[in-house]
Enzyme design. Structure first.
Site, PDB file in Angstrom:
ATOM      1  N   SER A  72      17.234  18.439   1.642  1.00  0.00           N
ATOM      2  CA  SER A  72      17.472  19.807   2.093  1.00  0.00           C
ATOM      3  C   SER A  72      17.821  19.790   3.576  1.00  0.00           C
ATOM      4  CB  SER A  72      16.229  20.665   1.840  1.00  0.00           C
ATOM      5  OG  SER A  72      16.410  21.949   2.407  1.00  0.00           O
TER       6      SER A  72
ATOM      7  N   ASP B 212      11.846  25.608  -2.796  1.00  0.00           N
ATOM      8  CA  ASP B 212      11.333  25.656  -4.170  1.00  0.00           C
ATOM      9  C   ASP B 212      12.384  26.203  -5.130  1.00  0.00           C
ATOM     10  OD1 ASP B 212       8.959  24.806  -2.977  1.00  0.00           O
ATOM     11  OD2 ASP B 212       8.217  26.851  -2.781  1.00  0.00           O
TER      12      ASP B 212
END
Length: 308
Positions: free
Chosen positions: A216, A248
């Site tokens: 990420s 998430d």
């Protein structure tokens, strides 16, 4: 079904203030309360996407009872293991003036050896019906740092693809068990490998045991190193809001794409669009559906280089 594991569940509380100023009193404008923990956030997004999802991990005490009561109408099936300790709380303070969020996280209750044994028995049973499993978040006190490595190995023995999303020593131990997917952020990846350049770090993480690494990059999207290819996926422009839970939601996009057998460009478009749409939503575990639909066809996915 897709199984998500949250060993350190939380009752998430969000306060919204006009402007967060240290050393002063604040009047709270809005208060939100949600069942939380990374795997629960993942499961809620998966359920919203239409996937049958089961959550497991631990819940106990008054906070655990509230968490389970609030989880019930949200879609994921509850297979949380009860414990004697009180489930932790996390507090997010959102500054309405800047959009910044300050997070305060409790450590969590101590899990006994008997409670861990009960969880392992339940986990092995749940793996029999799982199409994929996500191991998410921090470890509560009482759980050894090699716990995720043990859970990865059990999933691999059962033939279930496993995604690992944690940090620190549990990540270092877990990667050696060879998870199918590793989903760190850039800082976690740098701490694991010592390399600050994301592509170099992702390749290093693959050499340490991960089959595929999805890093990420925050507002810049995702970088993916597979055994054969490197991909980068980016939103059309940065979005402002509450970033809690954005990673998430990306995990939910990756898992749903995995079980649907989507090609990598489509998996990554979904993951990045969900992540950005979560920043625009009021709380973790939710995403702005209209924003997601608008962003999905606009995600730029490029093949950067051959994997090494």
């Amino acid at each position: 079904m897709i199984l998500t594991v949250t060993l350190n569940t939380a009752l998430d509380i969000t306060y919204k203030v006009a402007a967060l100023t240290p050393h002063t009193a604040h009047r709270v404008g809005e208060i939100g309360e949600r069942p939380g923990g990374k795997g629960l956030n993942v499961a809620r997004v998966l359920a919203a996407l239409g996937h049958e999802t089961v959550v497991t991990g631990f819940a106990g005490g008054r906070n655990g009872a509230v968490l389970r009561e609030m989880l019930a109408p949200l879609g994921p099936h509850d297979a949380l293991v009860p414990i004697a300790g009180n489930t932790r709380r996390t507090l997010a303070v959102v500054d309405a003036a800047t959009g910044d969020t300050t997070q305060l996280n409790e450590a969590g209750p101590t899990v006994t050896p008997e409670e861990w044994a009960a969880f392992l028995s339940s986990y092995d049973v749940l793996l029999r019906e799982a199409e994929a499993v996500a191991l998410c978040g921090s470890l509560p006190p009482g759980i050894h740092v090699g716990a995720y490595a043990a859970l990865v190995r059990r999933a691999r023995t059962a033939g279930v693809p496993v995604l690992l999303d944690t940090s620190g020593e549990p990540l270092r131990r877990g990667i050696a068990a060879r998870p199918d997917l590793l989903k760190p952020n850039a800082d976690e990846l740098a701490q694991l490998t010592g390399a600050r350049e994301p592509l170099r770090a992702a390749r290093d993480a693959r050499r340490r045991g991960a089959h595929t690494v999805v890093a990420s990059l925050g507002p810049e999207g995702l970088l993916v190193a597979t055994p054969t290819t490197v991909w980068q996926a980016s939103p059309p422009s940065p979005v402002k809001g509450n970033p809690t839970g954005a990673g998430d939601s990306a995990v939910a996009g990756l898992l749903s794409g995995l079980v649907e057998q989507l090609p990598w460009p489509e998996r990554l478009s979904r993951a990045v669009a969900l992540s950005a749409a979560t920043v625009l939503a009021p709380a973790a575990g939710e995403f702005d559906a209209a924003a997601y639909a608008e962003l999905l066809p606009r995600i730029a996915v490029t093949e950067r280089a051959a994997a090494a």
